[in-house]
Design a protein around this motif. Structure first.
Motif, PDB file in Angstrom:
ATOM      1  N   PHE A   8      35.307  14.236 -19.418  1.00 14.01           N
ATOM      2  CA  PHE A   8      36.601  13.960 -19.096  1.00 14.01           C
ATOM      3  C   PHE A   8      36.851  13.058 -17.750  1.00 14.01           C
ATOM      4  N   ILE A  10      39.549  12.249 -14.783  1.00 16.41           N
ATOM      5  CA  ILE A  10      40.914  12.433 -14.189  1.00 16.41           C
ATOM      6  C   ILE A  10      41.065  11.544 -13.041  1.00 16.41           C
ATOM      7  N   LYS A  11      42.242  10.751 -13.274  1.00 17.08           N
ATOM      8  CA  LYS A  11      42.653   9.764 -12.193  1.00 17.08           C
ATOM      9  C   LYS A  11      44.381   9.645 -12.156  1.00 17.08           C
ATOM     10  N   VAL A  51      49.019  12.229 -12.950  1.00 17.36           N
ATOM     11  CA  VAL A  51      47.579  12.471 -12.782  1.00 17.36           C
ATOM     12  C   VAL A  51      47.145  12.416 -14.375  1.00 17.36           C
ATOM     13  N   HIS A  52      46.170  11.424 -14.735  1.00 19.86           N
ATOM     14  CA  HIS A  52      46.122  11.097 -16.105  1.00 19.86           C
ATOM     15  C   HIS A  52      44.609  11.932 -16.377  1.00 19.86           C
ATOM     16  N   VAL A  53      44.462  12.579 -17.350  1.00 18.04           N
ATOM     17  CA  VAL A  53      43.199  13.308 -18.027  1.00 18.04           C
ATOM     18  C   VAL A  53      42.866  12.559 -19.305  1.00 18.04           C
ATOM     19  N   TYR A  64      43.848  12.810 -24.606  1.00 21.98           N
ATOM     20  CA  TYR A  64      44.516  12.488 -23.301  1.00 21.98           C
ATOM     21  C   TYR A  64      45.750  13.272 -23.083  1.00 21.98           C
ATOM     22  N   ARG A  66      48.891  13.748 -19.609  1.00 21.56           N
ATOM     23  CA  ARG A  66      49.298  13.553 -18.148  1.00 21.56           C
ATOM     24  C   ARG A  66      49.798  14.839 -17.578  1.00 21.56           C
ATOM     25  N   SER A 101      42.834  19.822 -18.399  1.00 20.51           N
ATOM     26  CA  SER A 101      44.237  19.676 -17.799  1.00 20.51           C
ATOM     27  C   SER A 101      44.875  20.661 -17.011  1.00 20.51           C
ATOM     28  N   ALA A 104      42.919  20.481 -13.857  1.00 27.05           N
ATOM     29  CA  ALA A 104      43.429  19.480 -13.059  1.00 27.05           C
ATOM     30  C   ALA A 104      44.774  20.081 -12.299  1.00 27.05           C
ATOM     31  N   TYR A 108      44.713  19.540  -8.422  1.00 24.73           N
ATOM     32  CA  TYR A 108      45.670  18.461  -7.750  1.00 24.73           C
ATOM     33  C   TYR A 108      46.700  19.006  -7.059  1.00 24.73           C
TER      34      TYR A 108
END
Length: 151
Positions: A8, A10-11, A51-53, A64, A66, A101, A104, A108
């Protein structure tokens, strides 16, 4: 031959490359529009708030989601656009994707309560991840959904 696993990345939106964005939108269209035979507006103006996984296997985007901070989509933090490419589902990568996710969201947003709008047929999958059904079934883009919360 052993099957390669999933990794993964994460961005935040501003760090997604043009090629990554193309792959994300292609996968979302492949699953949500073509496979599920559902005509709807996937590009909803919310990707820049997420934030995108991204889940890769052998350099191919196969999974994917988000994630959103509280107030950006729902009152609670949320996970959406949950996708695993059809030919990869037999490997149960959906669990890896959702666990990445959930982590994340913790990292985050420092949030533990997560709300999702789940396709009803996936209720037991989400139950296995700690999500509980809240309220009545409803239609979203012609598909039965339920609200689910993880605390």
């Amino acid at each position: 031959m052993e099957e390669a696993g999933i990794s993964f990345i994460i961005k935040k939106y501003e760090f997604i490359s043009r090629d990554e964005l193309y792959d994300i939108l292609q996968l979302r269209s492949e699953v949500f529009v073509v496979e599920q035979d559902c005509v709807y507006q996937d590009i909803d103006g919310k990707d820049d708030k997420a934030v995108h996984v991204l889940g890769y296997k052998n350099d191919e985007l196969i999974a994917y989601t988000r994630i959103f901070k509280p107030g950006a989509y729902f009152e609670q933090a949320s996970i959406g656009r949950v996708i695993v490419k059809e030919n990869q589902r037999k490997f149960k990568y959906g669990y890896d994707l959702m666990n990445a996710s959930i982590e994340a969201v913790h990292k985050y947003y420092d949030e533990r309560i997560i709300k999702i709008s789940a396709q009803k047929y996936l209720k037991s999958f989400y139950n296995n991840l700690g999500f509980k059904e809240q309220g009545a079934e409803y239609l979203e883009d012609g598909i039965p959904h339920i609200v689910m919360i993880r605390t």
